[in-house]
Write a protein that holds these residues in place. Structure first.
Motif, PDB file in Angstrom:
ATOM      1  N   ALA A 168     -12.823  -0.677  32.987  1.00  0.00           N
ATOM      2  CA  ALA A 168     -13.653   0.517  32.943  1.00  0.00           C
ATOM      3  C   ALA A 168     -12.736   1.728  32.857  1.00  0.00           C
ATOM      4  O   ALA A 168     -11.643   1.706  33.413  1.00  0.00           O
ATOM      5  N   PRO A 169     -13.152   2.759  32.148  1.00  0.00           N
ATOM      6  CA  PRO A 169     -12.351   3.989  32.186  1.00  0.00           C
ATOM      7  C   PRO A 169     -12.339   4.519  33.611  1.00  0.00           C
ATOM      8  O   PRO A 169     -13.261   4.252  34.383  1.00  0.00           O
ATOM      9  N   ARG A 170     -11.274   5.209  33.971  1.00  0.00           N
ATOM     10  CA  ARG A 170     -11.163   5.711  35.349  1.00  0.00           C
ATOM     11  C   ARG A 170     -12.361   6.593  35.703  1.00  0.00           C
ATOM     12  O   ARG A 170     -12.951   6.453  36.764  1.00  0.00           O
ATOM     13  N   GLY A 212     -15.461   4.834  36.936  1.00  0.00           N
ATOM     14  CA  GLY A 212     -15.861   3.788  35.998  1.00  0.00           C
ATOM     15  C   GLY A 212     -16.060   2.441  36.664  1.00  0.00           C
ATOM     16  O   GLY A 212     -16.897   1.652  36.241  1.00  0.00           O
ATOM     17  N   GLY A 213     -15.320   2.177  37.719  1.00  0.00           N
ATOM     18  CA  GLY A 213     -15.460   0.890  38.381  1.00  0.00           C
ATOM     19  C   GLY A 213     -14.492   0.778  39.538  1.00  0.00           C
ATOM     20  O   GLY A 213     -13.419   1.378  39.522  1.00  0.00           O
ATOM     21  N   GLY A 214     -14.887   0.029  40.549  1.00  0.00           N
ATOM     22  CA  GLY A 214     -14.055  -0.097  41.737  1.00  0.00           C
ATOM     23  C   GLY A 214     -13.524  -1.497  41.930  1.00  0.00           C
ATOM     24  O   GLY A 214     -12.957  -1.808  42.966  1.00  0.00           O
ATOM     25  N   GLY A 215     -13.700  -2.328  40.897  1.00  0.00           N
ATOM     26  CA  GLY A 215     -13.220  -3.701  40.989  1.00  0.00           C
ATOM     27  C   GLY A 215     -14.320  -4.663  41.401  1.00  0.00           C
ATOM     28  O   GLY A 215     -15.400  -4.250  41.806  1.00  0.00           O
ATOM     29  N   LEU A 221     -27.245   5.668  30.902  1.00  0.00           N
ATOM     30  CA  LEU A 221     -25.819   5.976  30.953  1.00  0.00           C
ATOM     31  C   LEU A 221     -25.064   4.989  30.088  1.00  0.00           C
ATOM     32  O   LEU A 221     -25.387   3.811  30.054  1.00  0.00           O
ATOM     33  N   LEU A 222     -24.055   5.494  29.399  1.00  0.00           N
ATOM     34  CA  LEU A 222     -23.222   4.627  28.567  1.00  0.00           C
ATOM     35  C   LEU A 222     -22.003   4.179  29.354  1.00  0.00           C
ATOM     36  O   LEU A 222     -21.366   4.979  30.031  1.00  0.00           O
ATOM     37  N   ARG A 223     -21.702   2.903  29.264  1.00  0.00           N
ATOM     38  CA  ARG A 223     -20.455   2.410  29.844  1.00  0.00           C
ATOM     39  C   ARG A 223     -19.582   1.871  28.727  1.00  0.00           C
ATOM     40  O   ARG A 223     -20.025   1.022  27.953  1.00  0.00           O
ATOM     41  N   VAL A 224     -18.396   2.385  28.623  1.00  0.00           N
ATOM     42  CA  VAL A 224     -17.457   1.940  27.594  1.00  0.00           C
ATOM     43  C   VAL A 224     -16.498   0.951  28.240  1.00  0.00           C
ATOM     44  O   VAL A 224     -15.988   1.196  29.337  1.00  0.00           O
TER      45      VAL A 224
END
Lengths: 299, 470, 299, 470
Positions: A280-282, B431-434, A234-237
């Motif tokens: 991180a993008p939402r 993408g992330g939760g902190g 998986l790519l994380r931008v």
């Protein structure tokens, strides 16, 4: 221009990629006399593109400007016309390495789809390798063959319009690697084995669902494939940004002798701190598919 | 929580209840008020018909009113689908759907319900049967989202509200994802009977979650920045009235004074209390959460009071109002003073049992300041959307000593679709939760104040020069 | 001391957690006259522990020192004697929230295993809730019941030694939430339903393999459970450290007029830059299990 | 690469070949040399018997020698296992294994092979049959690791060497995980016929990967820091001899001179070349990779030359040697000069087609310096184990202009076990493979040097003040 060789200057007949802004690009077929409409105005091919250096800034009719980029398989992947779900660069990069592709490799692929992976394979196996790609959908097979020609990689690829599960890849014992992106890859594992060289080779199957992976692994093991290894990438931008964090006001500090540990040099007690960070993008791609790799041993 | 049967009022929707509307993965918290129009997923309706119904009931929206649905009606008949094995026969000519947009509008006007419209769409799609099961499923989901008009009314809970805020307005809760909130509540050992400090700018979601977990036992002290404590999210929990008795709040602008022992909360000195009130007024405009609590009705009242006629009368009334207001203010200040004195005495012992921080402020000064109120051997957790400020916290704490078990972490959350032959992780994820920094306080050597407190680790476990923690 | 209530001072009969260093802790049963051996020397309970404040620094016989911590379910999870695979805090925290546990909740659990989750459940449902926990392994059931007593949470829990798949939880219509961590959770879904309140409740099943999840989801759907939602949570630990990055030496800069963009204020051309950052551990837990949540509707 | 049958020497292991030993997931790169003892997974053996065998063959180690194995022999008979459904009947009394450590040693001395010993262990375990299939599998794997003694000999490839380095010595390759390397090669559009710059301190792994992908067509210029280019990893690829013709190297200490046009590579001025040679000597001790290339034999030769007798003879010989060395040095310097001139002329056009950076150096100055050698519309990729320096790169590039499509990313890699009823992600995964910054060069407006080059984005796409990129 070709998808497997850089040129310095834009020529009539090239495919160029117009960079409009972050995550906003479009491919353009360069033709003497033609025009392309962008949100910054018109680009006139004869004056704005032909003879210009790739990478140049081009001012459009409305005064806005764009950059014109040399095509690469990666730029093509993000700009190509979608006729199917496509593979993206993160998976493509993994497939390329894990299939051990390099100049000279002979590769079989099915389905061709919109040709996103095909272009990346061709780039890597050129100038001495070959891609045999099988697509059961006739309209798509014709369209992608046309694109290969336009992109000047037609000599490196054979497109076949047939059902890989029934009819295989149309070649036997010649491939170094086989790639499958079809709904029932387990039905094509035998054909993959037949297409691979007697001395062995690598195979990869892309499937979104774990049940497909399970059946494919079973078929691979049954056909004597080794090192069966399903994985996921998986790519994380990370978006770079400057954020400002306010500092809390705990009120006047009575005991001036012992400065509180939160006092910051140079910043007022009641201010904020700027910070370079990434967010991180939402939402992000949470899954594309499982990549199942395996090795065909010498037979 | 014994099983009291359906007569138990806790299972029945009542007027004034805080409830959560749900459709698919979409939630909305709302209070049940008579004749109050609600917008949810672009549809207007009244909740009045829900009163007296049971929680977790599903309703159909029919001309702006809720109509109870039979259970099981919601489920699509996915078994009845007839699927192609691949999509090779599908030629995309843009003409596969025979129903036009106008046809669909007509169906809706005829009062067809969502489920029926979707069936019409399927029946009129020439390619549906040729699509793979996977593609069929996608198609139905897409259409469902567009045409369905059911809504389920849920009793609020930490789980539901945390998922709601994360899905709808992550910016309001500092992008604190529900799984990260779950970690915080557990890492901080939140439980009945303890004394917990909360500093948050997450609309009250964190406060409400802590209160729910404490079940009305113990005390929660909300430490709040200027402008007053944000609590809209906490109100949405619809906690029993007596839970509010355990809630206290303390403005952080008095933290230094309290720590220095100079905070005067006796009646003589009103300045501390007054300053706080003034600051609240000053800063209100910087507090989006607070502003949004003002209902549109209240606003329109304010702007409509001006009238050019009868100026004298107005002046008189204005004077009276001013007097009344001054008296009111005095009473309020006295109330505030008492409350401040009470919470100050709770804090003065510096014996709180837990600390939770989740805010838009720089966590480092907040943490360093509030940590002083904790007993030794008590957990604390700090959330931040960004990693860098927590690195700073970590470094400061390591330098200063007084904490062990420091950990900087984040969690990675993945949801799955599990269906026959179609099992895979969801194609979109958060993408992330902190990030979280957690740790445990320990007693510091009061015998040697200041000085070399750096080597808080046992001697044999020396750190390499470049490693802050091994 | 109790696992559901803090005390300030260590007393005879308490269980305390000795913190020896990062990721190194051990539980100690505090007993008048007893001694505990650590790598920093002996701790004498009567003088070093009893009457001391939790969180105190205790100097051991060899001169090294440790901190003595108040037990919590989270400290217990990382120090408890493993009799089985256990659930860790990341999953436990998720389970607690997603099962909507709070004071007063009645919870059913199977299997009890080493009691890692049980302690966290008890902490959350106290003082008015109850845990019914079922463990088929007799030795383990007895051991964990003993621990609950020692940890002063015995009044909040009923331990049953039976086979949950055959005999269920021993209670009917009382639970707000049910948790399953057994090899064949689908065989216990019916019992889970029976244990839950008529007004509905939440259920969670923990399984390492996707096939278990598939069968469990099927059973849950078949039994009328709703909102069936399988998920996975992974913990990432970020190690804070200061690293030093050397700067490259591109040689003397001939054109002194235009300073190169890489020249840094205050740092010599040929030096290094120190940087606060975090690194990922080389290896991390890649999977614990899938958590499948579902809601039992009113029946 | 047509199918030439097994006679094709590329499929046969030859003396001098660079090969990779494999057992399970463990790899080791080694050169096949006669009578050279090899240690692999704590076992000593000679590779001599492998010569003439086919690549990908599996061998059993029998008293220090390789013995070819029949294919299929490796596979465990997992179908034959009889599994319990749960582990309720297992009482852990520490006595379930009836074979003692001594018994096992005896079995080994009797010449029992790994597979046979494991079967013995299974047969003598009273609890094996009661264990769940899952637990059985774990047990077998554990024992296999301990007692098996087979080794497979592979032809090296980018995939295998990248996995090997990541598994064995991630520190040597700046924690560049194989999937991250895969991204770099693709994002940099590495392909035959292009001119690629490589700056790496990854033992030569990245260099070798780039060379493999270019198939001997085009040119690779290794930009290297003081001490000489690290290439051990590249050698392990065993690339055909003619591939080395496309490889050039350039010491970065001449970058500024080259960019300023002041680098003199004519015969008259030896200083530049000489300086480089001296630096190489000076810095050798700071280069662990370089040191490790010195074989133990060479070292022992150096230390054993001293002998107290016949001092005169020695002095004479020493003088001769000194003269010979000086001459040798002169020739070498001349060679170096020519090479430097050649590579300088490759770089001077500033028309390279790609740039890959993966090093322990701060990536920001490296990138800003080397980017100048690229044509417009060419990709570049920088790897770093840490995110922060790449944030700095990103910010600098945005300020300076001349690049588009900037992306800071990392990848997340997960391997799966797919077995009937036992499918799950592997229980251990890599913590991280490093971060990548990638982008594309574009032409800068040479008409307006310096000045306000900040707004490199098209006008209608203005950035919010706090966002560096939208």
């Amino acid at each position: 221009m070709s998808f497997v060789e850089y040129s310095d200057f834009i020529q009539d007949g090239d495919v160029a990629v117009v960079y409009l802004g972050h995550d906003s690009m479009m491919p353009v077929k360069v033709q003497q006399g033609a025009q392309t409409q962008t949100r910054y105005g018109v680009i006139r091919h004869s004056t704005d593109l032909i003879g210009q250096r790739y990478g140049s800034k081009v001012t459009c009719s409305k005064g806005g400007w764009v950059h014109v980029l040399h095509p690469t398989p990666e730029l093509w992947t993000v700009t190509l016309p979608h006729r199917t779900q496509i593979l993206y660069t993160t998976d493509i990069a993994t497939i390329t390495m894990m299939l051990e592709l390099k100049p000279g490799s002979v590769v079989c692929e099915s389905g061709t789809g919109s040709g996103s992976l095909s272009h990346a394979i061709l780039r890597t196996v050129a100038p001495t390798g070959h891609l045999h790609t099988v697509e059961f959908h006739q309209q798509r097979a014709e369209k992608v063959a046309e694109e290969f020609k336009e992109h000047r990689v037609g000599h490196l690829v054979t497109v076949r319009n047939q059902d890989v599960c029934k009819d295989g890849f149309g070649v036997t014992g010649v491939a170094d690697a086989v790639f499958l992106d079809i709904p029932s890859p387990w039905e094509a594992v035998g054909h993959a084995k037949a297409a691979l060289k007697r001395q062995g080779g690598r195979v990869c199957s892309f499937s979104p669902c774990i049940e497909q992976v399970q059946k494919t692994c079973e078929a691979l093991a049954h056909q004597g494939f080794e090192e069966i290894s399903p994985l996921e990438v998986l790519l994380r931008v990370h978006d770079v940004r400057t954020v400002s964090l306010p500092l809390p006001d705990f009120g006047p500090d009575a005991s001036s002798a012992q400065t509180p540990p939160d006092a910051r040099e140079g910043t007022p007690r009641y201010g904020s701190v700027a910070l370079k960070t990434t967010t991180a993008p939402r939402e992000m791609p949470g899954h594309t598919g499982y990549l199942t790799f395996a090795t065909k041993p010498r037979t | 929580m014994a099983d009291n049967g359906d007569d138990d009022p806790q299972y029945t929707i009542k007027e004034g209840d805080h409830v959560v509307l749900k459709r698919g993965d979409i939630f909305k918290a709302i209070q049940v008020l008579p004749k109050k129009k609600v917008i949810f997923e672009k549809q207007w309706f009244f909740l009045d018909n829900a009163v007296g119904q049971l929680y977790s009931s599903t309703f159909e929206i029919v001309s702006g009113n809720l109509q109870p649905k039979k259970p099981k009606d919601t489920e699509g008949s996915s078994d009845a689908k007839e699927a192609g094995t691949d999509n090779r026969h599908i030629v995309d000519d843009g003409k596969s759907q025979k129903l036009t947009r106008d046809d669909i509008e007509t169906l809706k006007e005829q009062g067809l319900k969502g489920q029926e419209i979707i069936q019409q769409l399927i029946d009129n799609s020439s390619t549906f049967r040729d699509k793979t099961e996977y593609a069929q499923d996608k198609y139905i989901k897409k259409k469902k989202k567009k045409y369905e008009n059911t809504v389920t009314i849920l009793k609020p809970s930490c789980r539901i509200l945390a998922m709601m805020y994360h899905g709808r307005e992550p910016g309001k809760i500092c992008h604190l994802r529900y799984d990260a909130l779950a970690q915080m509540l557990t890492l901080a050992n939140i439980h009945a009977g303890s004394k917990v400090l909360v500093f948050e700018t997450c609309a009250g979601l964190v406060l409400g979650s802590v209160m729910e977990r404490m079940g009305g036992y113990g005390s929660v002290i909300q430490m709040y920045p200027g402008g007053g404590p944000g609590r809209a999210g906490m109100e949405s929990f619809g906690l029993p009235a007596h839970f509010h008795d355990m809630l206290h709040d303390f403005p952080i602008c008095h933290v230094n004074a309290l720590l220095a022992g100079t905070l005067d909360t006796t009646a003589k000195d009103q300045s501390a209390v007054e300053k706080q009130s003034n600051m609240a007024a000053d800063e209100e405009q910087n507090q989006p959460e607070v502003k949004q609590q003002v209902s549109p009705e209240e606003k329109s009242m304010e702007t409509n009071t001006g009238d050019d006629a009868a100026l004298d009368q107005e002046t008189k009334e204005r004077d009276q109002r001013r007097e009344a207001k001054a008296e009111e203010k005095k009473v309020k200040l006295e109330e505030k003073r008492k409350k401040l004195a009470a919470v100050a005495s709770l804090l003065e012992g510096r014996n709180a049992d837990g600390l939770i921080i989740a805010s838009r402020f720089h966590p480092c000064p907040v943490l360093m300041g509030l940590l002083k109120f904790l007993s030794p051997s008590r957990p604390f957790v700090v959330h931040s959307q960004y990693k860098e400020p927590l690195i700073e916290c970590y470094t400061k704490l390591r330098e200063q000593g007084g904490t062990v078990n420091l950990r900087l972490t984040d969690t990675w959350l993945r949801h799955y679709q599990v269906l026959p032959n179609r099992t895979h992780p969801l194609l979109l994820m958060s993408g992330g939760g902190g990030y979280l920094l957690s740790g445990t306080t320990v007693a510091t050597d009061r015998a040697k104040p200041g000085g070399s407190q750096r080597s808080e680790e046992p001697a044999p476990k020396r750190q390499k020069l470049t490693d802050t923690e091994g």
